[in-house]
Design an enzyme around this catalytic site. Structure first.
Site, PDB file in Angstrom:
ATOM      1  N   GLY A  12      20.481  34.184  47.850  1.00  5.80           N
ATOM      2  CA  GLY A  12      19.511  34.346  46.752  1.00  5.80           C
ATOM      3  C   GLY A  12      18.861  33.005  46.449  1.00  5.80           C
ATOM      4  N   SER A  14      17.552  29.596  44.490  1.00  8.14           N
ATOM      5  CA  SER A  14      18.258  28.569  43.727  1.00  8.14           C
ATOM      6  C   SER A  14      18.272  28.993  42.254  1.00  8.14           C
ATOM      7  CB  SER A  14      17.514  27.238  43.889  1.00  8.14           C
ATOM      8  OG  SER A  14      18.116  26.256  43.088  1.00  8.14           O
ATOM      9  N   GLY A  15      19.410  28.913  41.638  1.00 14.13           N
ATOM     10  CA  GLY A  15      19.533  29.293  40.228  1.00 14.13           C
ATOM     11  C   GLY A  15      19.733  30.779  40.012  1.00 14.13           C
ATOM     12  N   GLY A  17      22.391  32.537  40.658  1.00 12.42           N
ATOM     13  CA  GLY A  17      23.733  32.809  40.141  1.00 12.42           C
ATOM     14  C   GLY A  17      24.785  32.899  41.239  1.00 12.42           C
ATOM     15  N   SER A  86      20.369  30.617  52.035  1.00 15.90           N
ATOM     16  CA  SER A  86      20.191  31.336  53.308  1.00 15.90           C
ATOM     17  C   SER A  86      18.949  32.222  53.282  1.00 15.90           C
ATOM     18  CB  SER A  86      21.450  32.127  53.687  1.00 15.90           C
ATOM     19  OG  SER A  86      22.121  32.687  52.591  1.00 15.90           O
TER      20      SER A  86
HETATM   21  P1  ADP Z   1      22.822  29.225  42.350  1.00 14.13           P
HETATM   22  O1  ADP Z   1      24.175  28.889  42.860  1.00 14.13           O
HETATM   23  O2  ADP Z   1      22.323  30.566  42.849  1.00 14.13           O
HETATM   24  O3  ADP Z   1      21.825  28.143  42.548  1.00 14.13           O
HETATM   25  P2  ADP Z   1      24.010  28.889  39.737  1.00 14.13           P
HETATM   26  O4  ADP Z   1      25.207  29.790  39.768  1.00 14.13           O
HETATM   27  O5  ADP Z   1      24.219  27.423  39.970  1.00 14.13           O
HETATM   28  O6  ADP Z   1      22.917  29.471  40.779  1.00 14.13           O
HETATM   29  O7  ADP Z   1      23.239  29.064  38.344  1.00 14.13           O
HETATM   30  C1  ADP Z   1      22.974  30.312  37.761  1.00 14.13           C
HETATM   31  C2  ADP Z   1      22.854  30.199  36.246  1.00 14.13           C
HETATM   32  O8  ADP Z   1      22.592  31.503  35.724  1.00 14.13           O
HETATM   33  C3  ADP Z   1      24.131  29.700  35.573  1.00 14.13           C
HETATM   34  O9  ADP Z   1      23.784  28.826  34.535  1.00 14.13           O
HETATM   35  C4  ADP Z   1      24.749  31.004  35.024  1.00 14.13           C
HETATM   36  O10 ADP Z   1      25.569  30.802  33.897  1.00 14.13           O
HETATM   37  C5  ADP Z   1      23.507  31.816  34.685  1.00 14.13           C
HETATM   38  N1  ADP Z   1      23.720  33.278  34.610  1.00 14.13           N
HETATM   39  C6  ADP Z   1      23.350  34.076  33.584  1.00 14.13           C
HETATM   40  N2  ADP Z   1      23.698  35.354  33.786  1.00 14.13           N
HETATM   41  C7  ADP Z   1      24.309  35.389  34.987  1.00 14.13           C
HETATM   42  C8  ADP Z   1      24.916  36.438  35.759  1.00 14.13           C
HETATM   43  N3  ADP Z   1      24.952  37.707  35.343  1.00 14.13           N
HETATM   44  N4  ADP Z   1      25.445  36.113  36.966  1.00 14.13           N
HETATM   45  C9  ADP Z   1      25.413  34.841  37.407  1.00 14.13           C
HETATM   46  N5  ADP Z   1      24.857  33.797  36.725  1.00 14.13           N
HETATM   47  C10 ADP Z   1      24.329  34.073  35.532  1.00 14.13           C
END
Ligand code: ADP
Length: 187
Positions: A12, A14-15, A17, A86
């Site tokens: 997915g 960036s950001g 989750g 990815s």
């Molecule tokens: P990635 O690894 O995809 O770059 P991160 O996990 O670092 O994303 O960041 C995702 C952000 O979204 C975090 O701050 C997390 O707390 C927030 N968030 C809010 N709701 C959700 C959810 N249902 N599932 C995952 N993350 C969530």
């Protein structure tokens, strides 16, 4: 008892989750005593893939290396949790074929939501043109066509997503303890 291995592959933007869900699933599995390994895209890029950039060829090579490592671990009975953007479908499918025991988790969060979270401040830099070739802004993301699990983190809580993932994992690897439904995890 010999534990059967499997790779859970979080893809997915960036950001989206990926890391958050990966850690939450790992926490549940660890508490149940499973042998697991987390391969986080950012960490891998500081080590195994230090030499790689963000061209399509380098992104594919990054995923190929993570896939190869996951394959070795999976065949040795480890539950591998991979969190990596990815962005390219073809290489994800290649990795799926080579690993076999593979669960593709599409962390499907709209770009606007990822951008508003801007966990690492990277979207701001990409919009400002400081960061070139950023996935979702000026580099492609090819969503999975048929993911095993899809999490819409803007609509579903972390614990809801975790339960969905554990349910799917249960099809591959019968879990010893019941899946926590109201998880003590996150929100
Ligand atoms: P990635 O690894 O995809 O770059 P991160 O996990 O670092 O994303 O960041 C995702 C952000 O979204 C975090 O701050 C997390 O707390 C927030 N968030 C809010 N709701 C959700 C959810 N249902 N599932 C995952 N993350 C969530």
């Amino acid at each position: 008892m010999h534990q059967q291995g499997v790779t859970l592959w979080f893809t997915g933007l960036s950001g989206a989750g990926k890391t958050t869900l990966c850690q939450a699933v790992a926490e549940v599995l660890r508490s149940q005593g499973y042998q697991l390994e987390v391969l986080d895209g950012d960490t891998v890029r500081q080590n195994l893939c230090k030499d790689l950039g963000f061209s399509k060829a380098d992104r594919d090579e990054n995923i190929r290396r993570i896939g190869w490592l996951s394959q070795l671990l999976t065949r040795n009975g480890t539950i591998v949790l991979v969190s990596a953007i990815s962005p390219y479908r073809e290489i994800r499918n290649e990795v799926r074929q080579s690993i076999g025991q593979f669960i593709e988790i599409y962390v499907n969060t709209p770009l606007e939501v990822c951008e508003s979270r801007d966990v690492k401040g990277l979207y701001q830099k990409a919009r400002a043109g400081i960061l070139k070739g950023f996935t979702g802004i000026d580099d492609p993301y090819e969503p999975p066509l048929n993911p095993d699990v899809e999490c819409q983190t803007h609509l579903e809580s972390i614990s809801h997503c975790v339960v969905k993932i554990l349910n799917k994992l249960n099809d591959f690897l019968p879990l010893q303890s019941p899946i926590p439904h109201n998880a003590r995890i996150g929100n």
